[in-house]
Design a protein around this motif. Structure first.
Motif, PDB file in Angstrom:
ATOM      1  N   THR A 214       0.814  -1.201   0.000  1.00 20.63           N
ATOM      2  CA  THR A 214       0.000   0.000   0.000  1.00 20.63           C
ATOM      3  C   THR A 214       0.859   1.267   0.000  1.00 20.63           C
ATOM      4  OG1 THR A 214      -0.120   0.025   2.419  1.00 20.63           O
ATOM      5  CG2 THR A 214      -1.838  -1.175   1.249  1.00 20.63           C
ATOM      6  N   LEU A 215       2.208   1.106   0.012  1.00 17.58           N
ATOM      7  CA  LEU A 215       3.102   2.261  -0.022  1.00 17.58           C
ATOM      8  C   LEU A 215       3.687   2.425  -1.421  1.00 17.58           C
ATOM      9  CD1 LEU A 215       5.045   1.842   3.341  1.00 17.58           C
ATOM     10  CD2 LEU A 215       3.128   3.343   2.852  1.00 17.58           C
ATOM     11  N   ILE A 216       3.697   3.627  -1.883  1.00 11.32           N
ATOM     12  CA  ILE A 216       4.234   3.937  -3.223  1.00 11.32           C
ATOM     13  C   ILE A 216       5.389   4.907  -3.064  1.00 11.32           C
ATOM     14  CG2 ILE A 216       3.730   4.923  -5.491  1.00 11.32           C
ATOM     15  CD1 ILE A 216       0.815   4.156  -5.050  1.00 11.32           C
ATOM     16  N   LEU A 217       6.557   4.552  -3.612  1.00  9.24           N
ATOM     17  CA  LEU A 217       7.730   5.418  -3.529  1.00  9.24           C
ATOM     18  C   LEU A 217       7.526   6.658  -4.394  1.00  9.24           C
ATOM     19  CD1 LEU A 217      10.690   5.973  -2.703  1.00  9.24           C
ATOM     20  CD2 LEU A 217      11.371   4.697  -4.755  1.00  9.24           C
ATOM     21  N   ASN A 218       7.745   7.820  -3.809  1.00 11.89           N
ATOM     22  CA  ASN A 218       7.681   9.073  -4.552  1.00 11.89           C
ATOM     23  C   ASN A 218       9.061   9.301  -5.163  1.00 11.89           C
ATOM     24  OD1 ASN A 218       7.561  11.785  -5.408  1.00 11.89           O
ATOM     25  ND2 ASN A 218       5.994  12.247  -3.854  1.00 11.89           N
ATOM     26  N   GLU A 219       9.250   8.756  -6.375  1.00 13.43           N
ATOM     27  CA  GLU A 219      10.574   8.777  -7.011  1.00 13.43           C
ATOM     28  C   GLU A 219      11.057  10.202  -7.270  1.00 13.43           C
ATOM     29  OE1 GLU A 219      10.733   6.286 -10.410  1.00 13.43           O
ATOM     30  OE2 GLU A 219       9.954   4.528  -9.358  1.00 13.43           O
ATOM     31  N   GLU A 220      10.139  11.072  -7.569  1.00 15.46           N
ATOM     32  CA  GLU A 220      10.540  12.467  -7.839  1.00 15.46           C
ATOM     33  C   GLU A 220      11.154  13.105  -6.595  1.00 15.46           C
ATOM     34  OE1 GLU A 220       8.512  16.687  -9.351  1.00 15.46           O
ATOM     35  OE2 GLU A 220       7.383  14.811  -9.424  1.00 15.46           O
ATOM     36  N   ASN A 221      10.508  12.907  -5.425  1.00 14.53           N
ATOM     37  CA  ASN A 221      11.072  13.446  -4.182  1.00 14.53           C
ATOM     38  C   ASN A 221      12.372  12.758  -3.810  1.00 14.53           C
ATOM     39  OD1 ASN A 221       8.962  15.210  -3.965  1.00 14.53           O
ATOM     40  ND2 ASN A 221       7.905  14.118  -2.293  1.00 14.53           N
ATOM     41  N   ALA A 222      12.448  11.433  -4.074  1.00 16.62           N
ATOM     42  CA  ALA A 222      13.674  10.692  -3.769  1.00 16.62           C
ATOM     43  C   ALA A 222      14.850  11.236  -4.591  1.00 16.62           C
ATOM     44  CB  ALA A 222      13.458   9.206  -4.039  1.00 16.62           C
TER      45      ALA A 222
ATOM     46  N   ALA B  17      20.199   4.566   4.541  1.00 19.38           N
ATOM     47  CA  ALA B  17      19.905   5.073   5.884  1.00 19.38           C
ATOM     48  C   ALA B  17      19.702   6.583   5.881  1.00 19.38           C
ATOM     49  CB  ALA B  17      21.030   4.702   6.852  1.00 19.38           C
ATOM     50  N   ASP B  18      20.355   7.261   4.916  1.00 20.42           N
ATOM     51  CA  ASP B  18      20.214   8.718   4.862  1.00 20.42           C
ATOM     52  C   ASP B  18      18.791   9.145   4.499  1.00 20.42           C
ATOM     53  OD1 ASP B  18      22.944   9.130   5.399  1.00 20.42           O
ATOM     54  OD2 ASP B  18      23.466   8.758   3.297  1.00 20.42           O
ATOM     55  N   PHE B  19      18.033   8.237   3.894  1.00 19.85           N
ATOM     56  CA  PHE B  19      16.675   8.574   3.470  1.00 19.85           C
ATOM     57  C   PHE B  19      15.616   8.256   4.542  1.00 19.85           C
ATOM     58  CE2 PHE B  19      19.059   8.236  -0.387  1.00 19.85           C
ATOM     59  CZ  PHE B  19      18.504   9.165  -1.246  1.00 19.85           C
ATOM     60  N   THR B  20      16.058   7.555   5.604  1.00 22.26           N
ATOM     61  CA  THR B  20      15.106   7.142   6.643  1.00 22.26           C
ATOM     62  C   THR B  20      14.490   8.350   7.342  1.00 22.26           C
ATOM     63  OG1 THR B  20      16.396   5.139   7.036  1.00 22.26           O
ATOM     64  CG2 THR B  20      14.815   5.792   8.744  1.00 22.26           C
ATOM     65  N   GLY B  21      13.199   8.366   7.415  1.00 22.19           N
ATOM     66  CA  GLY B  21      12.503   9.443   8.133  1.00 22.19           C
ATOM     67  C   GLY B  21      12.283  10.694   7.321  1.00 22.19           C
ATOM     68  N   LEU B  22      12.700  10.699   6.057  1.00 23.65           N
ATOM     69  CA  LEU B  22      12.486  11.894   5.244  1.00 23.65           C
ATOM     70  C   LEU B  22      10.999  12.044   4.918  1.00 23.65           C
ATOM     71  CD1 LEU B  22      15.489  11.630   2.754  1.00 23.65           C
ATOM     72  CD2 LEU B  22      15.260  13.162   4.714  1.00 23.65           C
ATOM     73  N   PRO B  23      10.481  13.255   5.036  1.00 27.22           N
ATOM     74  CA  PRO B  23       9.048  13.455   4.775  1.00 27.22           C
ATOM     75  C   PRO B  23       8.700  13.346   3.301  1.00 27.22           C
ATOM     76  CG  PRO B  23      10.108  15.552   5.203  1.00 27.22           C
ATOM     77  CD  PRO B  23      11.157  14.508   5.448  1.00 27.22           C
ATOM     78  N   GLU B  24       7.478  12.838   3.043  1.00 29.64           N
ATOM     79  CA  GLU B  24       6.902  12.765   1.692  1.00 29.64           C
ATOM     80  C   GLU B  24       7.738  11.930   0.745  1.00 29.64           C
ATOM     81  OE1 GLU B  24       6.000  16.629   0.214  1.00 29.64           O
ATOM     82  OE2 GLU B  24       4.805  17.190   1.941  1.00 29.64           O
ATOM     83  N   LEU B  25       8.472  10.935   1.327  1.00 26.16           N
ATOM     84  CA  LEU B  25       9.232  10.039   0.470  1.00 26.16           C
ATOM     85  C   LEU B  25       8.356   8.903  -0.055  1.00 26.16           C
ATOM     86  CD1 LEU B  25      12.074   9.563  -0.655  1.00 26.16           C
ATOM     87  CD2 LEU B  25      12.535   8.093   1.316  1.00 26.16           C
TER      88      LEU B  25
END
Length: 297
Positions: free
Chosen positions: A77-85, A108-116
């Protein structure tokens, strides 16, 4: 048969291959008050569930808890927001280059980033699945009502017993009542003698008028026949309402008000302690009945 307003019911049903559990608790309330706690995926069907419940319960404060197994957000049910990534990665790369930072950019640097990640909207239930959910709630209400009926029967048996105690008290009052009439007759004769002794200063018509007034007042005050008849009739109506079908709580409460009114009138007319004592017993039983009726649907 009457039903109590307190009870508990539960049921389980399979919706979209997931187990859904429904629990309902009910307590006293003047009107029907519903509180529903649903999984997010069922939120849009709350009105359907409310309609199902209100068709089966008329009074009480109901708390409805619906839970579903594996209701947590799953990876599907989770979709990666590739543009934000990509934007985050470019920002990390620019910072690393600008400040000459050592090391590699890691996950690990991406952990907790909002709207990812975006959460995919859950698919709406089909009509068949909604019907299963509604049926599950109805089964839980049926379970609740069975318990409420069992408690209602126990309450009804106890109230019938108390109505019989009131009827026995009426019987005693009616047996004592002739003594009251005798008491008033004695008082009237005393008043008559006093008036006749004083008749030298009064005209015959005036003396007769005073006698008629005294007699009328005493007879009116002494007569409790109608009150006893009405109170017994209310007792019969109360017992019949307990055995009747439908929502009887409000009717029982109204009958109790009439019973209390007649008991108060008898008490106000009582000239003997024995009658007053029976009236007190009647009021005590009426008060106990009033407390019990508050728990009747």
């Amino acid at each position: 048969m009457i039903r109590s307003m307190t009870g508990y019911g539960k049921a389980a049903v399979s919706v979209n291959k997931k187990k859904v559990s429904i629990e309902i608790t009910s307590v006293n309330n003047r009107f029907l008050e519903l509180s529903l706690r649903l999984p997010r995926v069922f939120a849009e069907y709350e009105s359907d569930l409310r309609e199902a419940i209100t068709g089966m319960v008329s009074r009480g404060k109901l708390s409805v808890l619906v839970t579903m197994e594996d209701n947590n957000v799953s990876p599907q049910t989770l979709i990666l927001n590739e543009e934000n990534a990509a934007l985050y990665y470019k920002m990390f790369a620019d910072l690393k280059k600008k400040f000459k930072l050592a090391g590699e950019i890691s996950l690990a640097d991406f952990t907790g980033l909002p709207e990812l990640f975006n959460v995919a909207a859950a698919a709406a239930l089909s009509k068949e699945e909604v019907a299963k959910l509604v049926d599950g709630v109805k089964h839980a209400v049926e379970s609740l009502n069975k318990m409420r009926q069992r408690e209602g029967k126990a309450l009804g048996d106890d109230m019938i017993m108390r109505v019989k105690l009131i009827s026995k008290a009426i019987d005693k009052i009616e047996k004592i009542y002739p003594q009251t009439v005798t008491r008033y007759r004695q008082r009237f004769q005393e008043t008559l003698k006093k008036l006749l002794d004083d008749s030298t200063t009064r005209s015959a018509d005036e003396t007769r008028l005073r006698l008629d007034m005294e007699l009328a007042l005493l007879v009116d005050k002494a007569d409790i026949t109608e009150e006893c008849v009405r109170l017994r009739s209310h007792c019969d109506a109360f017992a019949a309402a307990i055995k009747a079908e439908g929502d009887t709580g409000k009717r029982l409460n109204f009958i109790l008000q009439e019973m209390n009114r007649e008991a108060n009138t008898i008490g106000s007319k009582a000239a003997l302690y024995e009658i007053s004592a029976e009236v007190i017993r009647i009021r005590e039983e009426i008060e106990k009945l009033r407390e019990q009726v508050q728990n009747i649907e």
